[in-house]
Design an enzyme around this catalytic site. Sequence first.
Site, PDB file in Angstrom:
ATOM      1  CB  CYS A   9     -12.249  36.394  37.576  1.00  0.00           C
ATOM      2  SG  CYS A   9     -10.627  35.870  38.842  1.00  0.00           S
ATOM      3  CG  ASN A  12      -9.320  36.612  44.175  1.00  0.00           C
ATOM      4  OD1 ASN A  12      -9.664  36.868  45.506  1.00  0.00           O
ATOM      5  ND2 ASN A  12      -9.277  37.437  43.056  1.00  0.00           N
ATOM      6  CB  CYS A  14      -6.149  34.685  35.906  1.00  0.00           C
ATOM      7  SG  CYS A  14      -5.201  33.199  36.299  1.00  0.00           S
ATOM      8  NE  ARG A  15     -10.760  34.809  34.177  1.00  0.00           N
ATOM      9  CZ  ARG A  15     -12.215  34.423  33.808  1.00  0.00           C
ATOM     10  NH1 ARG A  15     -12.182  34.687  32.988  1.00  0.00           N
ATOM     11  NH2 ARG A  15     -12.585  33.343  34.677  1.00  0.00           N
ATOM     12  CB  SER A  16     -11.508  39.459  39.863  1.00  0.00           C
ATOM     13  OG  SER A  16     -10.717  38.391  40.726  1.00  0.00           O
ATOM     14  CG  ASP A 128     -10.051  31.039  32.880  1.00  0.00           C
ATOM     15  OD1 ASP A 128      -8.616  31.664  33.077  1.00  0.00           O
ATOM     16  OD2 ASP A 128     -11.253  29.998  33.409  1.00  0.00           O
TER      17      ASP A 128
HETATM   18  P1  4NP Z   1      -9.491  33.028  37.010  1.00  0.00           P
HETATM   19  O1  4NP Z   1      -8.902  32.425  36.277  1.00  0.00           O
HETATM   20  O2  4NP Z   1     -11.192  33.259  37.437  1.00  0.00           O
HETATM   21  O3  4NP Z   1      -9.002  34.340  36.270  1.00  0.00           O
HETATM   22  O4  4NP Z   1      -8.705  33.708  38.459  1.00  0.00           O
HETATM   23  C1  4NP Z   1      -8.390  30.844  36.651  1.00  0.00           C
HETATM   24  C2  4NP Z   1      -7.699  30.078  37.995  1.00  0.00           C
HETATM   25  C3  4NP Z   1      -8.020  28.774  38.149  1.00  0.00           C
HETATM   26  C4  4NP Z   1      -8.998  27.988  37.981  1.00  0.00           C
HETATM   27  C5  4NP Z   1      -9.482  28.563  36.841  1.00  0.00           C
HETATM   28  C6  4NP Z   1      -9.684  30.020  36.467  1.00  0.00           C
HETATM   29  N1  4NP Z   1      -8.600  27.190  38.708  1.00  0.00           N
HETATM   30  O5  4NP Z   1      -9.451  26.184  37.782  1.00  0.00           O
HETATM   31  O6  4NP Z   1      -8.401  27.118  39.005  1.00  0.00           O
END
Ligand code: 4NP
Length: 159
Positions: A9, A12, A14-16, A128
């Site tokens: 993702c 790294n 939340c989703r992955s 997201d």
């Molecule tokens: P992820 O979510 O891609 O599912 O881990 C996010 C976590 C942090 C951010 C964006 C998406 N960020 O902009 O910090």
Amino acid sequence: MKKKILFVCLGNICRSPAAEGVFLNLIKKNNLEDQFYIDSAGTGGWHVGHQADERMRIAAQKRGINIESIARKITPDDFRIFDLILTMDNQNLLETNSLAKNAGLHSFEKIRPILSYSMSTKSLEVPDPYYGGENGFEKVLDLLEESCQRLLETICVQG
Ligand code: 4NP
């Protein structure tokens, strides 16, 4: 030979990591742990070294799923090591394909959206949840639980 799967993702956190936790939980339940090597990574590096987002860890824990991964950024070696690289949204897919090209990968067959395995949605994007409310985390887990179950079934049938 173990089947090696990398979930990707943006951050790294939340989703992955959730996908990694969901899939690890599934293979544990099915006594298939020794047949897989599972990891996750982000295309962005802001959260490297951090635990997964607490909101995601709590939502997953309520479903009996532990998320223990520590954030890291995807590396050129990942494209050589992993058999399957599963992305969460269109931006991840574009960036991962572009990183793969830079890493010298010629075939992009092993890179695909995790939701290409889902039968419950036509969307290829796991939304997201980072800037949204609690509901977003439940939605992500619903999508990942279903698609990871289909993924495991597909691998068990096709090898
Ligand atoms: P992820 O979510 O891609 O599912 O881990 C996010 C976590 C942090 C951010 C964006 C998406 N960020 O902009 O910090």
